[in-house]
Design a protein around this motif. Structure first.
Motif, PDB file in Angstrom:
ATOM      1  N   HIS A   1      77.663  18.250  63.419  1.00  0.00           N
ATOM      2  CA  HIS A   1      76.459  19.030  63.707  1.00  0.00           C
ATOM      3  C   HIS A   1      75.870  18.599  65.042  1.00  0.00           C
ATOM      4  O   HIS A   1      75.746  19.405  65.951  1.00  0.00           O
ATOM      5  N   HIS A   2      75.507  17.323  65.167  1.00  0.00           N
ATOM      6  CA  HIS A   2      75.043  16.872  66.488  1.00  0.00           C
ATOM      7  C   HIS A   2      75.161  15.374  66.684  1.00  0.00           C
ATOM      8  O   HIS A   2      75.293  14.605  65.737  1.00  0.00           O
ATOM      9  N   THR A   3      75.141  15.004  67.951  1.00  0.00           N
ATOM     10  CA  THR A   3      74.984  13.611  68.337  1.00  0.00           C
ATOM     11  C   THR A   3      73.613  13.504  68.991  1.00  0.00           C
ATOM     12  O   THR A   3      73.099  14.489  69.517  1.00  0.00           O
ATOM     13  N   ALA A   4      73.002  12.310  68.930  1.00  0.00           N
ATOM     14  CA  ALA A   4      71.683  12.127  69.549  1.00  0.00           C
ATOM     15  C   ALA A   4      71.703  10.887  70.424  1.00  0.00           C
ATOM     16  O   ALA A   4      72.356   9.887  70.083  1.00  0.00           O
ATOM     17  N   TRP A   5      70.984  10.975  71.515  1.00  0.00           N
ATOM     18  CA  TRP A   5      71.021   9.943  72.548  1.00  0.00           C
ATOM     19  C   TRP A   5      69.611   9.500  72.896  1.00  0.00           C
ATOM     20  O   TRP A   5      68.730  10.339  73.124  1.00  0.00           O
TER      21      TRP A   5
ATOM     22  N   HIS B   1      65.692   4.297  62.515  1.00  0.00           N
ATOM     23  CA  HIS B   1      65.424   5.034  61.277  1.00  0.00           C
ATOM     24  C   HIS B   1      66.683   5.721  60.742  1.00  0.00           C
ATOM     25  O   HIS B   1      66.942   5.717  59.554  1.00  0.00           O
ATOM     26  N   HIS B   2      67.458   6.322  61.640  1.00  0.00           N
ATOM     27  CA  HIS B   2      68.751   6.848  61.190  1.00  0.00           C
ATOM     28  C   HIS B   2      69.798   6.773  62.288  1.00  0.00           C
ATOM     29  O   HIS B   2      69.512   6.971  63.454  1.00  0.00           O
ATOM     30  N   ASN B   3      71.008   6.428  61.855  1.00  0.00           N
ATOM     31  CA  ASN B   3      72.182   6.455  62.720  1.00  0.00           C
ATOM     32  C   ASN B   3      73.191   7.499  62.248  1.00  0.00           C
ATOM     33  O   ASN B   3      74.107   7.858  62.980  1.00  0.00           O
TER      34      ASN B   3
ATOM     35  N   ALA C   1      73.899  18.472  71.100  1.00  0.00           N
ATOM     36  CA  ALA C   1      73.630  17.156  71.666  1.00  0.00           C
ATOM     37  C   ALA C   1      72.122  17.044  71.855  1.00  0.00           C
ATOM     38  O   ALA C   1      71.501  17.924  72.454  1.00  0.00           O
ATOM     39  N   GLU C   2      71.546  15.985  71.309  1.00  0.00           N
ATOM     40  CA  GLU C   2      70.095  15.834  71.262  1.00  0.00           C
ATOM     41  C   GLU C   2      69.633  14.726  72.195  1.00  0.00           C
ATOM     42  O   GLU C   2      70.165  13.615  72.155  1.00  0.00           O
ATOM     43  N   TYR C   3      68.639  15.033  73.015  1.00  0.00           N
ATOM     44  CA  TYR C   3      67.881  13.985  73.693  1.00  0.00           C
ATOM     45  C   TYR C   3      66.771  13.561  72.736  1.00  0.00           C
ATOM     46  O   TYR C   3      66.039  14.413  72.217  1.00  0.00           O
TER      47      TYR C   3
ATOM     48  N   TRP D   1      65.055  17.380  71.737  1.00  0.00           N
ATOM     49  CA  TRP D   1      65.433  18.624  72.443  1.00  0.00           C
ATOM     50  C   TRP D   1      66.941  18.733  72.309  1.00  0.00           C
ATOM     51  O   TRP D   1      67.671  17.840  72.739  1.00  0.00           O
ATOM     52  N   TYR D   2      67.390  19.823  71.671  1.00  0.00           N
ATOM     53  CA  TYR D   2      68.818  20.008  71.379  1.00  0.00           C
ATOM     54  C   TYR D   2      69.463  20.997  72.342  1.00  0.00           C
ATOM     55  O   TYR D   2      68.919  22.066  72.613  1.00  0.00           O
ATOM     56  N   LEU D   3      70.649  20.632  72.803  1.00  0.00           N
ATOM     57  CA  LEU D   3      71.471  21.490  73.655  1.00  0.00           C
ATOM     58  C   LEU D   3      72.799  21.710  72.938  1.00  0.00           C
ATOM     59  O   LEU D   3      73.116  20.980  71.994  1.00  0.00           O
TER      60      LEU D   3
ATOM     61  N   SER E   1      72.198   7.190  69.642  1.00  0.00           N
ATOM     62  CA  SER E   1      71.189   6.968  68.608  1.00  0.00           C
ATOM     63  C   SER E   1      71.734   7.311  67.217  1.00  0.00           C
ATOM     64  O   SER E   1      71.730   6.464  66.333  1.00  0.00           O
ATOM     65  N   HIS E   2      72.194   8.553  67.038  1.00  0.00           N
ATOM     66  CA  HIS E   2      72.717   8.920  65.721  1.00  0.00           C
ATOM     67  C   HIS E   2      73.679  10.091  65.795  1.00  0.00           C
ATOM     68  O   HIS E   2      73.821  10.738  66.829  1.00  0.00           O
ATOM     69  N   VAL E   3      74.337  10.311  64.666  1.00  0.00           N
ATOM     70  CA  VAL E   3      75.306  11.401  64.568  1.00  0.00           C
ATOM     71  C   VAL E   3      75.110  12.088  63.216  1.00  0.00           C
ATOM     72  O   VAL E   3      74.796  11.432  62.220  1.00  0.00           O
TER      73      VAL E   3
ATOM     74  N   ARG F   1      58.879  17.487  67.765  1.00  0.00           N
ATOM     75  CA  ARG F   1      58.861  16.134  67.202  1.00  0.00           C
ATOM     76  C   ARG F   1      59.270  16.235  65.740  1.00  0.00           C
ATOM     77  O   ARG F   1      58.665  16.999  64.975  1.00  0.00           O
ATOM     78  N   HIS F   2      60.296  15.488  65.364  1.00  0.00           N
ATOM     79  CA  HIS F   2      60.787  15.551  63.995  1.00  0.00           C
ATOM     80  C   HIS F   2      59.773  14.970  63.015  1.00  0.00           C
ATOM     81  O   HIS F   2      59.110  13.978  63.312  1.00  0.00           O
ATOM     82  N   GLY F   3      59.692  15.591  61.836  1.00  0.00           N
ATOM     83  CA  GLY F   3      58.854  15.042  60.773  1.00  0.00           C
ATOM     84  C   GLY F   3      59.511  13.829  60.137  1.00  0.00           C
ATOM     85  O   GLY F   3      58.839  12.914  59.677  1.00  0.00           O
TER      86      GLY F   3
HETATM   87 FE   LIG Z   1      68.944  14.304  65.395  1.00  0.00          FE
END
Ligand SMILES: [Fe+2]
Length: 305
Positions: free
Chosen positions: A202-206, A188-190, A254-256, A244-246, A146-148, A235-237
């Motif tokens: 910082h994180h990757t999101a999936w 919305h964001h990549n 790494a974010e689900y 949910w971040y691990l 999804s994004h990084v 839930r992000h604003g």
């Molecule tokens: Fe994120």
């Protein structure tokens, strides 16, 4: 939009072995050592050895050769060198050193998950049956990248490279943390570049099917190793997605993620600058300090000297 997809990323870590094991547990399929596929997106993650944890590269899908030409001209205007072939353009972001690869490739088509019947006050969609959400098996696989999010010691300059050079569009801004949410697709964001004393990932999101898939997958990860938990469920604003971040063994988050805002009409979407005490979450547990400033930042900064 000519850019249509965040296709893949390459992460560098000092010890790839335990990190690879983490992303196998996370639900990605390791097809060759250090190469991972999501359920829908093909190969989307590579893990390589590097002196410090960081994002090494990201790949973007574009429509046609005209798009590569436009980006080549824009980068030249910024004074950034690029290598161009018929179907590919490559350049390195000058501040963070992240290698960016644009390639002509088809758009990704995803099959929707089966609709889930929900009951709510005054609206009954499911009667005389248990929710499939509680009957589902333990596995919930990420559908795609999804994004990084990366930190840059000169975030405005890095942002300029990605917006004016590559062609990312800004969806929202969070001035409190100096962050711009940027997209190279209808997501919305990549990509988000935030200020930091040193370059790091910082994180990757999936992307997951839905809220249940986020909860089920994160619960399984934490059930196996409780120290993986960082922040969630919430839930992000900005972007509206459930999160949910691990934390992986190298320190990358790494974010689900599920139910991210989608922007198909650039005119209809209004870019907003969030304010308030907690622009990051509409709801969720308090933001842990280690999420905003990862515990290893000082060590990373020392290593970068
Ligand atoms: Fe994120």
């Amino acid at each position: 939009m000519s850019l249509h997809r965040l296709a893949s990323i390459t992460i560098g870590v000092p010890s790839p072995e335990p990190v690879r094991s983490f992303y196998r547990d996370f639900g990605l399929a390791e097809t060759e050592p250090g190469r991972f596929e999501s359920a829908d997106g093909g190969e989307q993650l590579r893990i390589e050895a590097a002196p410090r944890r960081r994002l090494l590269a990201l790949a973007i899908g574009v429509e046609d050769a005209d798009d590569l030409g436009r980006v080549a001209a824009a980068l030249a205007k910024l004074g950034v060198a690029a290598e161009r072939s018929e179907r590919v353009l490559e350049a390195a972001e000058p501040i963070t050193g992240v290698r960016v690869r644009l390639a002509i490739e088809p758009r990704l088509a995803q099959k929707p998950p089966p609709p889930l019947a929900h009951n709510a006050p005054g609206r009954t969609q499911r009667t005389d049956a248990r929710s499939p959400a509680v009957l589902a098996g333990a596995s919930a696989r990420p559908r795609r990248l999804s994004h990084v999010v990366i930190a840059s010691p000169d975030a405005p300059a890095s942002k300029r490279f990605f917006t004016e050079g590559i062609g990312f569009r800004v969806s929202d801004e969070v001035p409190a943390i100096g962050a711009s949410f940027m997209r190279c697709s209808t997501d919305h964001h990549n990509l988000l570049v935030q200020p930091g004393p040193v370059t790091f990932l910082h994180h990757t999101a999936w992307e997951m099917d839905d809220l249940d898939a986020v909860g089920r997958a994160a619960a399984a990860m934490i059930g196996a190793d409780a120290t993986r938990h960082i922040w969630g469920l919430g839930r992000h604003g900005v972007g509206s997605n459930y999160f949910w971040y691990l934390r992986d063994p190298a320190g990358n988050f790494a974010e689900y993620s599920a139910d991210l805002d989608v922007i198909v009409d650039d005119e209809a979407w209004k870019v907003a600058a969030s304010s308030g005490a907690h622009p990051l979450a509409a709801w969720g547990p308090p933001v842990p300090r280690s999420f905003l400033a990862p515990d290893d930042i000082a060590a990373l900064a020392r290593g970068a000297e």
